[in-house]
Design an enzyme around this catalytic site. Structure first.
Site: not given
Length: 317
Positions: A91, A151, A154, A178
């Site tokens: 990212r 996250d 999850r 993140h």
């Protein structure tokens, strides 16, 4: 007296943006949704397609494609536009190209007279949320990133699956960037008020090694999904809708968003994923978890990695 009409402006109708619009329509959270994209035909097509589903929606939502001028009356601008993460790319690799894209987007939005709340989802989300704050000049409370909301979702899903408990009864947080330096807050993870460590120690078949691997699966989930289908979009779309609901309905909900730290957790001048109370004014307050020493060190490292990545980029702006 007429009920106040909420308007959401969505910037970017790619995988994440169109999934968000679809989920938003299905939950009937806003009265108006304007779709904005450089590819006007794509935005127009999405608006047509979504409108054809209105007879099946829980409430009436006016949906159309438009341009940046229509952000002036928006309560919330959601940005999902930008370059996508490619296989093998982190990212943070996206930072420079997407920062340049965002400068132009934010300038056009602010020229419309926009005075609402920004919600940013494009990666690297922490750095781009900081960029939106800088470029817009809005108060830090009214610029929010999706942060570690996905996250955390999850994490809760996998913990619920591991212990065979409804994920909605799992309370646990992922904080930090993140991305690759995020961390699980094991010291505050529980199921129905009983700590995860007690669940692990008191029941056969559970162990810390499994939990360590479970976190790695959380951290690397995007890479696994990108390898298989090219992009992640359903989960983050649902997270963005959850945030939209918390904002427009003034919920004062605690969600792990990318928020600006000004001394909280011992850090300053950074947007990063932390639990925060979210309402109609944006971020009402940061929730400071009492981290243990290992968690403090990992969080500090996450901040330092973000700042090191940001520093050369923001010298150009």
């Amino acid at each position: 007296m007429l009920k106040r009409v909420n308007r959401v402006a969505l910037i970017g109708t790619g995988f994440v943006g169109s999934s968000y619009a679809f989920a938003l329509l299905n939950q009937g959270i806003t009265e108006e949704l304007v779709l904005i994209d450089l590819n006007k035909e794509k935005a127009e097509g999405d608006a047509m397609d979504l409108n054809h589903g209105l007879p099946f929606a829980p409430s009436r939502t006016k949906i159309w494609y438009g341009d940046y001028k229509e952000c002036g009356e928006a309560d919330l601008v959601v940005i999902t536009a930008g370059a996508n993460q490619k296989p093998g790319e982190t990212r943070l690799d996206l930072v420079e190209k997407n920062t340049k894209i965002f400068k132009g987007i934010v300038e056009e939005i602010m020229a419309s007279g926009f005075d609402g709340i920004f919600l940013v989802a494009t990666n690297p989300v922490d750095i781009l949320t900081y960029a939106v704050w800088k470029f817009s000049g809005l108060p830090k409370e009214r610029v929010i990133g999706s942060g570690t909301i996905l996250d955390t979702a999850r994490f809760r899903f996998l913990l619920g699956d591991y212990f065979d408990v409804d994920t909605r009864n799992v309370h646990a947080y992922i904080i930090g960037e993140h991305g690759d330096t995020e961390l699980p807050v094991w010291s505050h993870a529980d199921i129905a008020g009983t700590s995860i460590s007690e669940w692990t120690n008191n029941k056969d078949g559970f162990n810390q090694e499994d939990l360590d691997q479970l976190f790695l699966n959380v951290r690397d989930a995007a890479y696994h999904i990108i390898e298989r289908k090219g992009a992640t979009y359903y989960g983050i779309a649902m997270g963005l809708v959850r945030l939209t609901k918390a904002i427009l309905e003034n919920e004062n909900s605690v969600l792990t968003v990318s928020a600006y730290l000004d001394g909280e957790y011992g850090q300053k001048d950074i947007y990063i994923g932390v639990p925060a109370v979210v309402n109609r004014r944006g971020v009402r307050q940061i929730v400071e978890l009492d981290l243990n020493e290992e968690e403090k060190a990992k969080f500090k490292n996450s901040v330092q990695v973000l700042k090191k990545t940001m520093e050369p980029v923001f010298k150009h702006f």
